[in-house]
Design a protein around this motif. Sequence first.
Motif, PDB file in Angstrom:
ATOM      1  N   ASN A 130     -34.947  32.868  17.089  1.00 56.88           N
ATOM      2  CA  ASN A 130     -34.202  34.030  16.353  1.00 56.88           C
ATOM      3  C   ASN A 130     -33.416  33.355  15.193  1.00 56.88           C
ATOM      4  N   GLY A 131     -33.197  31.900  15.024  1.00 56.36           N
ATOM      5  CA  GLY A 131     -32.575  31.240  14.312  1.00 56.36           C
ATOM      6  C   GLY A 131     -31.140  31.234  14.532  1.00 56.36           C
ATOM      7  N   TYR A 132     -30.761  31.396  15.741  1.00 57.71           N
ATOM      8  CA  TYR A 132     -29.296  31.505  15.951  1.00 57.71           C
ATOM      9  C   TYR A 132     -28.684  29.827  16.472  1.00 57.71           C
ATOM     10  N   PRO A 133     -27.787  29.383  15.996  1.00 62.59           N
ATOM     11  CA  PRO A 133     -27.329  28.107  16.676  1.00 62.59           C
ATOM     12  C   PRO A 133     -27.100  28.515  17.978  1.00 62.59           C
ATOM     13  N   LEU A 134     -26.981  27.296  18.955  1.00 66.78           N
ATOM     14  CA  LEU A 134     -26.873  27.250  20.175  1.00 66.78           C
ATOM     15  C   LEU A 134     -25.471  26.509  20.549  1.00 66.78           C
ATOM     16  N   ARG A 135     -24.896  26.785  21.531  1.00 63.81           N
ATOM     17  CA  ARG A 135     -23.662  26.090  22.010  1.00 63.81           C
ATOM     18  C   ARG A 135     -23.650  26.158  23.462  1.00 63.81           C
ATOM     19  N   TYR A 136     -23.500  25.030  24.165  1.00 66.50           N
ATOM     20  CA  TYR A 136     -23.571  25.070  25.622  1.00 66.50           C
ATOM     21  C   TYR A 136     -22.007  24.661  26.165  1.00 66.50           C
ATOM     22  N   GLN A 137     -21.475  25.086  27.233  1.00 70.24           N
ATOM     23  CA  GLN A 137     -20.227  24.685  27.696  1.00 70.24           C
ATOM     24  C   GLN A 137     -20.411  24.588  29.132  1.00 70.24           C
ATOM     25  N   ARG A 138     -19.766  23.479  29.503  1.00 69.99           N
ATOM     26  CA  ARG A 138     -19.467  23.346  31.123  1.00 69.99           C
ATOM     27  C   ARG A 138     -18.774  24.542  31.763  1.00 69.99           C
ATOM     28  N   ASP A 139     -18.881  24.819  32.978  1.00 69.14           N
ATOM     29  CA  ASP A 139     -18.407  25.896  33.604  1.00 69.14           C
ATOM     30  C   ASP A 139     -16.842  25.147  34.216  1.00 69.14           C
ATOM     31  N   MET A 140     -15.866  25.965  33.467  1.00 65.99           N
ATOM     32  CA  MET A 140     -14.368  25.084  33.520  1.00 65.99           C
ATOM     33  C   MET A 140     -14.011  25.509  35.104  1.00 65.99           C
ATOM     34  N   TYR A 141     -14.508  26.539  35.627  1.00 68.30           N
ATOM     35  CA  TYR A 141     -14.360  26.609  37.190  1.00 68.30           C
ATOM     36  C   TYR A 141     -14.542  25.512  37.957  1.00 68.30           C
ATOM     37  N   ARG A 142     -15.648  25.101  37.849  1.00 69.43           N
ATOM     38  CA  ARG A 142     -16.078  23.969  38.628  1.00 69.43           C
ATOM     39  C   ARG A 142     -15.286  22.616  38.487  1.00 69.43           C
ATOM     40  N   GLY A 143     -14.581  22.499  37.327  1.00 69.62           N
ATOM     41  CA  GLY A 143     -13.541  21.408  37.183  1.00 69.62           C
ATOM     42  C   GLY A 143     -14.413  20.070  37.374  1.00 69.62           C
ATOM     43  N   LEU A 144     -14.012  19.247  38.197  1.00 69.92           N
ATOM     44  CA  LEU A 144     -14.539  17.816  38.164  1.00 69.92           C
ATOM     45  C   LEU A 144     -15.465  17.738  39.397  1.00 69.92           C
ATOM     46  N   ASP A 145     -15.871  18.711  39.860  1.00 65.47           N
ATOM     47  CA  ASP A 145     -17.053  18.660  40.874  1.00 65.47           C
ATOM     48  C   ASP A 145     -18.074  17.875  40.660  1.00 65.47           C
ATOM     49  N   MET A 146     -18.068  16.753  41.587  1.00 69.47           N
ATOM     50  CA  MET A 146     -19.161  15.667  41.395  1.00 69.47           C
ATOM     51  C   MET A 146     -20.704  16.365  41.477  1.00 69.47           C
ATOM     52  N   GLU A 147     -21.001  17.096  42.426  1.00 70.07           N
ATOM     53  CA  GLU A 147     -22.180  17.633  42.653  1.00 70.07           C
ATOM     54  C   GLU A 147     -22.632  18.633  41.430  1.00 70.07           C
ATOM     55  N   TYR A 148     -21.856  19.328  40.769  1.00 72.40           N
ATOM     56  CA  TYR A 148     -22.019  20.171  39.702  1.00 72.40           C
ATOM     57  C   TYR A 148     -22.122  19.098  38.470  1.00 72.40           C
ATOM     58  N   GLY A 149     -21.548  18.081  38.348  1.00 68.53           N
ATOM     59  CA  GLY A 149     -21.800  17.155  37.224  1.00 68.53           C
ATOM     60  C   GLY A 149     -23.331  16.414  37.332  1.00 68.53           C
ATOM     61  N   LYS A 150     -23.732  16.316  38.423  1.00 72.26           N
ATOM     62  CA  LYS A 150     -24.873  15.626  38.800  1.00 72.26           C
ATOM     63  C   LYS A 150     -25.783  16.792  38.283  1.00 72.26           C
ATOM     64  N   MET A 151     -25.750  18.063  38.918  1.00 72.65           N
ATOM     65  CA  MET A 151     -26.783  18.845  38.543  1.00 72.65           C
ATOM     66  C   MET A 151     -27.030  19.153  36.992  1.00 72.65           C
ATOM     67  N   LEU A 152     -25.889  19.043  36.436  1.00 76.07           N
ATOM     68  CA  LEU A 152     -26.000  19.174  34.824  1.00 76.07           C
ATOM     69  C   LEU A 152     -26.555  18.129  34.442  1.00 76.07           C
ATOM     70  N   LEU A 153     -26.540  17.037  34.739  1.00 76.88           N
ATOM     71  CA  LEU A 153     -27.346  15.952  34.097  1.00 76.88           C
ATOM     72  C   LEU A 153     -28.511  15.929  34.418  1.00 76.88           C
ATOM     73  N   LYS A 154     -28.976  16.481  35.596  1.00 77.67           N
ATOM     74  CA  LYS A 154     -30.397  16.575  36.061  1.00 77.67           C
ATOM     75  C   LYS A 154     -31.042  17.569  35.316  1.00 77.67           C
ATOM     76  N   GLN A 155     -30.453  18.696  35.280  1.00 81.78           N
ATOM     77  CA  GLN A 155     -31.092  20.091  34.671  1.00 81.78           C
ATOM     78  C   GLN A 155     -31.044  20.033  33.146  1.00 81.78           C
ATOM     79  N   TYR A 156     -30.219  19.493  32.534  1.00 80.88           N
ATOM     80  CA  TYR A 156     -29.791  19.535  31.021  1.00 80.88           C
ATOM     81  C   TYR A 156     -30.478  18.142  30.465  1.00 80.88           C
TER      82      TYR A 156
END
Length: 114
Positions: free
Chosen positions: A88-114
């Motif tokens: 649809n021609g919309y720019p996209l912006r992704y942001q981390r989940d601020m509530y997860r903070g410095l959760d290492m498992e979340y960080g690993k999941m983001l790197l794997k998924q993203y």
Amino acid sequence: MDSVYENTDGMQASLYTNGDLIDSVNWENLEDIQYMISNITDISIEELAKRMKIISERSNVIGQTIVATLDDYNLARLLDISKFGVENGYPLRYQRDMYRGLDMEYGKMLLKQY
């Protein structure tokens, strides 16, 4: 917005919304807004499409951007969100989940998924 308009010379601002009240907005109050960012965090892609269509039909907005917080829900539908934005021609912006903070498992999941 009135204060920004009256007290600055050319300052830009943007309206960041998930569009919850999009059907009841008085668009005359927002006539100077040209860019709008819609957050898909808590709504379906179909609902986002409806809200963005209303914005494009009723406002002077010339640019809309989709923002998604990369929580578990949006990570699971990341490809669908991206596909909707690109098609649809919309720019996209992704942001981390601020509530997860410095959760290492979340960080690993983001790197794997993203």
